[in-house]
Design an enzyme around this catalytic site. Structure first.
Site, PDB file in Angstrom:
ATOM      1  CD  GLU A   1      -2.578   1.240   2.703  1.00 49.03           C
ATOM      2  OE1 GLU A   1      -3.057   0.148   3.091  1.00 49.03           O
ATOM      3  OE2 GLU A   1      -2.770   2.311   3.300  1.00 49.03           O
TER       4      GLU A   1
ATOM      5  CD  GLU B   1      -3.400   7.219   5.391  1.00 53.30           C
ATOM      6  OE1 GLU B   1      -4.422   6.645   5.797  1.00 53.30           O
ATOM      7  OE2 GLU B   1      -2.249   6.898   5.724  1.00 53.30           O
TER       8      GLU B   1
END
Ligand SMILES: [Ca+2]
Ligand SMILES: [Ca+2]
Ligand SMILES: [Ca+2]
Length: 391
Positions: free
Chosen positions: A270, A275
């Site tokens: 990932e 974020e």
């Protein structure tokens, strides 16, 4: 006051009354607004019509002057502020004041303005003060977004643009994006229900909009992914976005290995391009997750902070990775802030040498961001101006 002056005043008064009585219909009409006016803001209601009435018609023209003034609606943005004169030709007792409304596509609160009668000839304003309220009711679903902020370079030496979505059409391109649906309570104890509804994701005014909404204690949002549609191994990837904010809000622009359905997470790898935890809206995080099995999951990453109390919700920034066979570098507005090389996974498999697909979502709640509280405002949105891949 002298007797003489008093007498003169009486004389003038009686002369005036006498004059009035010479008119066949001498009553002075009283002028009033019978109603307020309320309409949706759309093309059919681009002019609000305010009826104005006289309590009696006369054999003279009656005029009334008026002024259109803001309450919560903004002059020049929501309506045209004017002054004018309305004429009631002799024998008539009704007229209309027209106010031009500015119709746009953007969600607004219901907003109000007022029309005030300011003076009359041959009539009197009923009660000494007459005003009517115009209420412009919201008819739109599109959130207005600034276009300000950092712009990525439109080329890089030695690289070619191999794919982009500029979100310039008015629909989400099904050749580029599909949806993850449901997901309330997924692995991270998130609260949102992901939908494919236009309430939660749409393209408008050049941006992909992902909108987290609250309905009671239920939350809806959207999570778009390019799995099996657009997958890339390596490249300079630029994503220009405005991010949401607030306690319990968790936007992400990230990638998973295309072998996710067969290999599972975290073995597929990932790459979190960006974020943000909404309670710290001035910092973003770039991270990789890896591990041969769930039990061996590891991650590493870095953060970038805006100075001076700025947040990523105020204007566009560009979130990038520069990803090649040697490793990955994360950038915000072309400023690198973290790097890993291809030894980073140590004795575990290095999964970042395979095709990956994009995911973009706004989560609500979860173990990392915590949960919304009274300080969290909804709706919250992430606006994505473009996703570009150069190789
Ligand atoms: Ca408006
Ligand atoms: Ca509007
Ligand atoms: Ca765009």
């Amino acid at each position: 006051m002298t007797q003489h002056f008093q007498f003169t005043l009486y004389l003038v008064f009686f002369m005036l009354i006498a004059c009035d009585k010479d008119e066949p219909s001498g009553a002075v009409p009283s002028i009033s607004f019978p109603i307020n006016v309320s309409h949706l803001e759309n093309d059919e209601n681009a002019v609000f019509e305010f009826p104005v009435v006289l309590n009696v018609s006369t054999n003279r023209d009656v005029t009334v002057t008026y002024e259109v003034k803001p309450i919560t609606a903004v002059a020049g943005e929501d309506f045209i502020a004017t002054t004018g004169t309305l004429i009631f030709p002799q024998g008539t007792a009704s007229g209309t004041i027209e106010v031009e409304i500015i119709v746009d596509d953007f969600i607004e609160k219901d907003e109000q303005f007022r029309v005030v009668l300011t003076g009359s000839s041959n009539g009197v304003i009923a009660g000494g003060l007459q005003e009517a309220i115009g209420t412009i009711r919201n008819d739109d679903t599109v959130i207005q977004v600034t276009s300000d902020g950092y712009e990525a370079a439109d080329s890089y030496p030695g690289r070619a643009l191999v794919w982009s979505d500029e979100f310039e059409t008015n629909q989400i391109n099904p050749q580029h994006w599909t949806y993850d649906l449901g997901a309330s309570g997924w692995g991270n104890q998130e609260l949102q229900n992901y939908t494919s509804s236009a309430e939660n994701s749409y393209v408008a005014n050049g941006n992909l909009m992902i909108v987290a909404k609250e309905n009671g204690s239920q939350y809806t949002s959207a999570r778009l992914k390019s799995i099996d549609l657009q997958e890339f191994q390596y490249g300079r990837i630029d994503v220009r976005a405005i991010l949401p904010f607030g306690q319990g809000i968790w936007p992400a622009i990230w990638m998973l290995g295309a072998n996710f359905p067969s290999s599972g997470w975290p073995a597929c790898g990932e790459i979190d391009i960006m974020e943000l935890i909404g309670s710290s809206p001035g910092s973003v995080h770039g991270t990789i997750h890896y591990g041969n099995s769930w039990a061996q999951h590891q991650f590493t990453g870095g953060s970038r902070y805006l100075s001076g109390g700025q947040t990523f919700a105020e204007e566009f920034h560009v979130f990038s990775i520069d990803w090649n066979e040697n490793g990955i570098t994360w950038l915000v507005d072309d400023q690198p802030f973290y790097s890993v090389d291809n030894n980073v996974t140590g004795n575990q498999n290095y999964p970042f040498d395979n095709p990956f697909f994009f995911i973009m979502n706004v989560a609500v709640g979860g173990q990392w961001p915590g949960y919304p509280n009274a300080t969290t405002s909804f709706p919250q949105f992430m606006a994505v101006d473009y996703v570009r891949v150069y190789q």
